[in-house]
Design an enzyme around this catalytic site. Sequence first.
Site, mmCIF file in Angstrom:
data_model
loop_
_atom_site.group_PDB
_atom_site.id
_atom_site.type_symbol
_atom_site.label_atom_id
_atom_site.label_comp_id
_atom_site.label_asym_id
_atom_site.label_seq_id
_atom_site.Cartn_x
_atom_site.Cartn_y
_atom_site.Cartn_z
ATOM 1 N N ALA A 63 -43.801 -53.178 23.647
ATOM 2 C CA ALA A 63 -43.172 -53.052 22.336
ATOM 3 C C ALA A 63 -44.186 -52.437 21.373
ATOM 4 O O ALA A 63 -45.341 -52.183 21.722
ATOM 5 C CB ALA A 63 -42.724 -54.426 21.842
ATOM 6 N N GLY A 106 -42.271 -55.073 26.930
ATOM 7 C CA GLY A 106 -40.913 -54.596 26.731
ATOM 8 C C GLY A 106 -40.551 -53.424 27.627
ATOM 9 O O GLY A 106 -39.383 -53.236 27.976
ATOM 10 N N GLU A 109 -39.507 -55.017 30.756
ATOM 11 C CA GLU A 109 -38.230 -55.690 30.512
ATOM 12 C C GLU A 109 -37.078 -54.688 30.524
ATOM 13 O O GLU A 109 -35.992 -54.973 31.042
ATOM 14 C CB GLU A 109 -38.286 -56.451 29.194
ATOM 15 C CG GLU A 109 -39.231 -57.645 29.247
ATOM 16 C CD GLU A 109 -39.135 -58.541 28.036
ATOM 17 O OE1 GLU A 109 -38.512 -59.608 28.144
ATOM 18 O OE2 GLU A 109 -39.663 -58.162 26.974
ATOM 19 N N GLU A 129 -47.696 -60.493 27.677
ATOM 20 C CA GLU A 129 -47.465 -61.052 26.347
ATOM 21 C C GLU A 129 -48.322 -62.271 26.015
ATOM 22 O O GLU A 129 -48.669 -62.498 24.851
ATOM 23 C CB GLU A 129 -45.978 -61.420 26.180
ATOM 24 C CG GLU A 129 -45.053 -60.229 25.970
ATOM 25 C CD GLU A 129 -44.515 -59.646 27.254
ATOM 26 O OE1 GLU A 129 -43.535 -58.879 27.219
ATOM 27 O OE2 GLU A 129 -45.087 -59.949 28.334
#
Length: 251
Positions: A63, A106, A109, A129
Site C-alpha cells: 500500500a 496490499g 493481497e 505488515e
Amino acid sequence: MDHLLEIDEGAWVRLVLNRPAARNALNTALLGDLAAALRRLADVPDCRAVLIQGAEGNFAAGADIAEIETRTTADAATDPRKAHWAAIRTFPKPLVAAIEGFALGGGLELALMADLMVVGDTARLGLPETSLGLIPGAGGGQRLLSRIGPARAARMVLTGEIIDADTAHAWGIASHRTADAVAEGAALTARLAERAPLALRAAKAALVAGAEAHLAFAEERAGFEALLSSADKQEGIHAFRARRKPDFQGR
C-alpha cells in the site's frame, strides 16, 4: 501519468498498475481506478477475462506508506478502500495476476484475489505488515490460510517473511511458475477467454464460495483498523522511512 493502463486485447483486457516510481504501490486513487475498471468490464460482453500486471518489473510493493501514516482508526468508517477491495474480489469473470518483482502487503493481497496467479523468476511475495505495526487489511492473511494452511500462513504473516517464486508455487500460493510471468499470464488469459463465459462465471462463483465462506475476514479487518491509531504503527513507519530497526512498545 495514468496510474492504471487499460489495454484491449480483443476477447480479454490487460490492466497495468502504473506507478513505477513507487514500485506500483496501491494508493487509494490507483485502487479506486482498478475497482472502477473491473466494475465496468464486468458488464462488457466482449471482455471475457482480465489480466492484472505491474509496470516496469514490479507487481505492487504494498500500500502507499504516506497514506497509511496519516490514517487512524476513526478514519476506517469512511475509508473508500473497503468498497474498492470488495469490487475487485466480486469481479465475476476470470482474473489472472502476473507477478514479476515485488508483490508485498496490499500487492500480494490483490494477487490473492485473482483466480490464477502466475509468478516469474524475479517474483518476491510477502505480507510484511507486522514490521510496520499492522496486519493485512484486505483479507490477505485469511486467503493465505485457505491456500497454504495454518503453519505456513502464520510463518508469512507473523514473521513477514518474503518468499521467492519457487516457494510460492511449491506452497500453492501461485498456480503457475514460469520464467516470464507477463508473457505466460497473457497466454493464460487468452486461453480463458476462449472458454464458455457462463460456465467460467459459474465455476468461479462456486470456487470462491467454497474457499472463502469460512474465513474470518471481518476479524482480520477489525484488527487492522484498530492498529491504525497505535503508537507502534507510527514507530514502524518512521523506522521504515529511516531504514532502522523499529522499537515497538506495545501501545
